[in-house]
Design an enzyme around this catalytic site. Structure first.
Site, PDB file in Angstrom:
ATOM      1  N   ARG A   1       0.854  -1.181   0.000  1.00 42.93           N
ATOM      2  CA  ARG A   1       0.000   0.000   0.000  1.00 42.93           C
ATOM      3  C   ARG A   1       0.888   1.229   0.000  1.00 42.93           C
ATOM      4  O   ARG A   1       1.819   1.311   0.792  1.00 42.93           O
ATOM      5  CB  ARG A   1      -0.937   0.040   1.206  1.00 42.93           C
ATOM      6  CG  ARG A   1      -2.007   1.132   1.074  1.00 42.93           C
ATOM      7  CD  ARG A   1      -2.949   1.179   2.254  1.00 42.93           C
ATOM      8  NE  ARG A   1      -3.826   0.045   2.332  1.00 42.93           N
ATOM      9  CZ  ARG A   1      -4.857  -0.052   3.183  1.00 42.93           C
ATOM     10  NH1 ARG A   1      -5.129   0.952   4.014  1.00 42.93           N
ATOM     11  NH2 ARG A   1      -5.616  -1.130   3.221  1.00 42.93           N
TER      12      ARG A   1
ATOM     13  N   SER B   1      -8.264   1.025   0.519  1.00 44.88           N
ATOM     14  CA  SER B   1      -9.286   1.210   1.544  1.00 44.88           C
ATOM     15  C   SER B   1      -9.633   2.693   1.707  1.00 44.88           C
ATOM     16  O   SER B   1     -10.101   3.329   0.773  1.00 44.88           O
ATOM     17  CB  SER B   1      -8.821   0.591   2.861  1.00 44.88           C
ATOM     18  OG  SER B   1      -9.880   0.539   3.783  1.00 44.88           O
TER      19      SER B   1
ATOM     20  N   ASP C   1     -13.999   0.947   0.311  1.00 44.84           N
ATOM     21  CA  ASP C   1     -14.015  -0.435  -0.183  1.00 44.84           C
ATOM     22  C   ASP C   1     -14.991  -1.305   0.608  1.00 44.84           C
ATOM     23  O   ASP C   1     -15.001  -2.534   0.467  1.00 44.84           O
ATOM     24  CB  ASP C   1     -12.614  -1.052  -0.171  1.00 44.84           C
ATOM     25  CG  ASP C   1     -12.041  -1.223   1.224  1.00 44.84           C
ATOM     26  OD1 ASP C   1     -12.325  -0.377   2.091  1.00 44.84           O
ATOM     27  OD2 ASP C   1     -11.286  -2.190   1.457  1.00 44.84           O
TER      28      ASP C   1
ATOM     29  N   ASP D   1     -15.346  -2.393   3.648  1.00 48.02           N
ATOM     30  CA  ASP D   1     -15.032  -3.419   4.641  1.00 48.02           C
ATOM     31  C   ASP D   1     -15.190  -2.890   6.066  1.00 48.02           C
ATOM     32  O   ASP D   1     -15.192  -3.664   7.013  1.00 48.02           O
ATOM     33  CB  ASP D   1     -13.650  -4.039   4.420  1.00 48.02           C
ATOM     34  CG  ASP D   1     -12.493  -3.066   4.596  1.00 48.02           C
ATOM     35  OD1 ASP D   1     -12.732  -1.842   4.696  1.00 48.02           O
ATOM     36  OD2 ASP D   1     -11.338  -3.531   4.616  1.00 48.02           O
TER      37      ASP D   1
ATOM     38  N   THR E   1      -3.388  -7.217  16.845  1.00 47.47           N
ATOM     39  CA  THR E   1      -4.162  -6.250  16.065  1.00 47.47           C
ATOM     40  C   THR E   1      -4.206  -6.647  14.589  1.00 47.47           C
ATOM     41  O   THR E   1      -3.191  -6.992  13.996  1.00 47.47           O
ATOM     42  CB  THR E   1      -3.530  -4.856  16.193  1.00 47.47           C
ATOM     43  OG1 THR E   1      -3.394  -4.544  17.570  1.00 47.47           O
ATOM     44  CG2 THR E   1      -4.387  -3.804  15.533  1.00 47.47           C
TER      45      THR E   1
ATOM     46  N   LYS F   1     -13.072  -8.408   7.894  1.00 47.33           N
ATOM     47  CA  LYS F   1     -14.082  -7.385   8.195  1.00 47.33           C
ATOM     48  C   LYS F   1     -14.962  -7.173   6.971  1.00 47.33           C
ATOM     49  O   LYS F   1     -14.490  -7.202   5.836  1.00 47.33           O
ATOM     50  CB  LYS F   1     -13.437  -6.090   8.660  1.00 47.33           C
ATOM     51  CG  LYS F   1     -12.338  -5.524   7.799  1.00 47.33           C
ATOM     52  CD  LYS F   1     -11.684  -4.348   8.507  1.00 47.33           C
ATOM     53  CE  LYS F   1     -10.525  -3.773   7.706  1.00 47.33           C
ATOM     54  NZ  LYS F   1      -9.348  -4.656   7.696  1.00 47.33           N
TER      55      LYS F   1
END
Length: 600
Positions: free
Chosen positions: A55, A151, A310, A312, A385, A423
């Site tokens: 990314r 995202s 996106d 999610d 996480t 998610k």
């Protein structure tokens, strides 16, 4: 200025391999202006493939997102799949893309790479929500999935996210192995730039029609009470935040039995410029929801649902009796969704054994599900996480015959069931809409229900923020001091405010030390490349101090987990504030280490 030899070689290599005239021209302009410093930055370092894939900013060079980097990444992934999965040539891969600049192009170039390695490709014909990629991996039994998305990042970014054959995001060692494979497959293959190669290719098909049928069939079956949804009087506003969600949410509301929502027209259609928001991230709260709030007030709606671009993630806001709006935090939505999913599961499975049921949350999310599980009888598991951990843990539990009901992280990511082990903002929105329809029937609201949950399981109140520190050695020194009080190894602070609040356990996931486990050995994965220490206090406060993998931040996450008997919320907030101030002053020592507080 004369170009250094190593850089000169890289420039020639780039101009030989890159067939995109725009990014070639960027390099040529930098050459003409003699900007070797920028050329060095763009060409002499490479974006590293990690568990989150790639990314970054779009532009020329190996350190940015562009056609050549996508080709090299896909060639590396395709070669790795062939080397570790002899069924990949029959199982194939799924490729999806969002509405950002270049996303479709990147997806098509990726497909060319896989097809050249004789790996069949399910390439979405239209932009789709990120959760549709892992769903399709499961549905078609694919070897892997790729989603081209950044995202909720700024408009100049894009990304390349990878799912494994179990439908979950990749974890180590796949990331390191894929990175090594990329480096062994840098030269573009024969047809790498020929997207015409995709036309009528026998091993290329569109998964969208079957995914639409199966995803929404499962979603409809999971609804608790279609009649309740149909009769709900709550008017709902929805925003797609300039992303992919609108079409898919319309269908979701339809199959769940809801009346049509009111759409924020200005943000309804995909717009790679994200022209009405500074940051297309509903996690930013009220500032990102301005148009949704205006629409709700104008149309007389009392609930707002918002996806990120996106789809999610999910944000939600509810209007109070005085007209004021409450934007729910990720932890608040996690509590509400956890309660509702447990309620629905019990209604559908009245004789089910909850000792076989599980809910999950990340280490920095609220512990309310843990408190709920203790009282109701289901199991709670904490992971590191990120949904890569929760998704893979969910698959592991399922393989042992366990039932995974729900997983979430405080960054407004929710997994409702396991049809998608990541998610999913579409299914989460339906669950929230279901809950509000049920509460409407009961004469209640989301905020009232949240307070009921706190009354039942105890207040769980959070205070999270961060400090900025641009010097990695300083960060290391700070954390090393925390774990060597008095110069002794594994010697951590045992209290704050001169013993007023005592520490009862410490977990250090940088070193693997955990006083709450047998032999002081942590059971969660350890990463020596990042800093993360969690302190649990006698009065129920849990404080996690950690570094960010992508930003120069030292983050702190704190939550005071009170017992149901402690109902004085104002007093609890004062205790939390007092403790957080002390943790910052005594543990992080911002003045001594030159830390800058979060900008207000």
């Amino acid at each position: 200025m004369e170009t250094p030899m190593a850089l000169s070689d890289k420039i020639n290599e780039w101009l030989e391999w890159d067939k995109n005239e725009k990014t070639r021209l960027e390099v040529k302009k930098l050459m003409s202006s003699g900007d070797n410093e920028k050329l060095q930055k763009l060409l002499m370092s490479r974006m590293e493939f990690g568990t989150a894939g790639l990314r970054g900013r779009m532009g020329t060079g190996y350190s940015q997102m562009n056609d050549l980097v996508i080709i090299q990444t896909s060639q590396g992934l395709a070669s790795y799949l062939r080397s570790c999965n002899d069924k990949s040539t029959t199982q194939g891969v799924v490729i999806g893309f969002d509405g950002r600049h270049n996303s479709r192009r990147f997806a098509e170039l990726s497909a060319v790479a896989f097809l050249q390695k004789d790996i069949p490709v399910y390439l979405y014909s239209h932009l789709c929500p990120t959760p549709f990629v892992p769903f399709a991996v499961d549905l078609f039994g694919c070897a892997a999935g790729v989603m081209v998305t950044a995202s909720h990042n700024p408009k100049d970014d894009n990304g390349y996210k990878v799912y494994w054959g179990n439908g979950a995001q990749i974890i180590s060692p796949h990331d390191k192995n894929i990175q090594a494979s990329i480096l062994n497959n840098l030269a573009p293959w024969a047809k790498a730039w020929d997207t015409n190669f995709l036309e009528k290719h026998a091993d290329l098909q569109d998964p969208l029609p079957k995914v639409m049928k199966e995803y929404y069939s499962i979603l409809s079956e999971s609804v608790l009470d279609h009649h309740c949804n149909e009769s709900s009087s709550t008017k709902i506003v929805y925003t797609a935040m300039h992303g992919v969600g609108y079409t898919y949410m319309v269908e979701a509301f339809k199959v769940a039995g809801f009346k049509p929502f009111v759409s924020v027209k200005e943000q309804q259609d995909p717009d790679p410029e994200f022209s009405t928001v500074d940051f297309p991230n509903p996690e930013e709260g009220q500032s990102a929801l301005d148009l949704a709030l205006q629409t709700a007030d104008r149309e007389g709606c009392s609930l707002i649902l918002a996806n990120d671009p996106d789809s999610d993630r999910l944000a939600a806001a509810e209007q109070g009796p005085g007209g004021e709006w409450h934007v729910f935090s990720g932890n608040e939505l996690g509590a509400l969704l956890g309660w509702w999913i447990l309620h629905s599961y019990r209604k559908k499975n009245p004789t089910a054994d909850l000792s076989n049921a599980y809910m999950l949350a990340s280490t920095v999310s609220s512990k309310l599900l843990r408190s709920m599980g203790k009282k109701e009888g289901f199991n709670f598991i904490e992971t590191l996480t990120g949904f890569k951990w929760m998704g893979n843990k969910s698959r592991e539990l399922e393989s042992q015959g366990r039932t995974v009901l729900f997983a979430y992280e405080e960054a407004i990511g929710f997994m409702c069931g396991t049809s998608v082990v990541d998610k999913d903002g579409i299914s989460a929105a339906v669950r929230v809409a279901e809950l509000i329809a049920y509460l409407d029937q009961e004469g209640s609201t989301l905020l009232k229900k949240l307070n009921d949950i706190y009354t039942e399981y105890g207040y769980h109140i959070s205070l999270n923020s961060y400090y900025l520190c641009y010097e990695p050695p300083t960060i290391k020194k700070l954390f090393d001091q925390l774990r060597t009080i008095g110069g002794k190894t594994n010697s951590y602070p045992d209290s704050i405010l001169d013993g007023k609040y005592k520490v009862v356990s410490v977990r250090d996931l940088t070193t693997g030390y955990d006083t709450s486990q047998p032999g002081n050995k942590a059971i969660l994965p350890v990463s020596r490349s990042s800093q993360m220490i969690t302190f649990e206090f006698e009065n129920g406060l849990v404080a996690t101090l950690r570094t960010s993998g992508t930003e120069p931040k030292i983050k702190y996450y704190t939550e005071l987990c009170a017992s149901p008997q402690q109902q004085d919320k104002e007093k609890l907030h004062k205790i939390l504030r007092e403790m957080v101030d002390a943790i910052c002053t005594e543990f992080l020592k911002p003045e001594a280490f030159g830390l800058k507080a979060r900008p207000t």
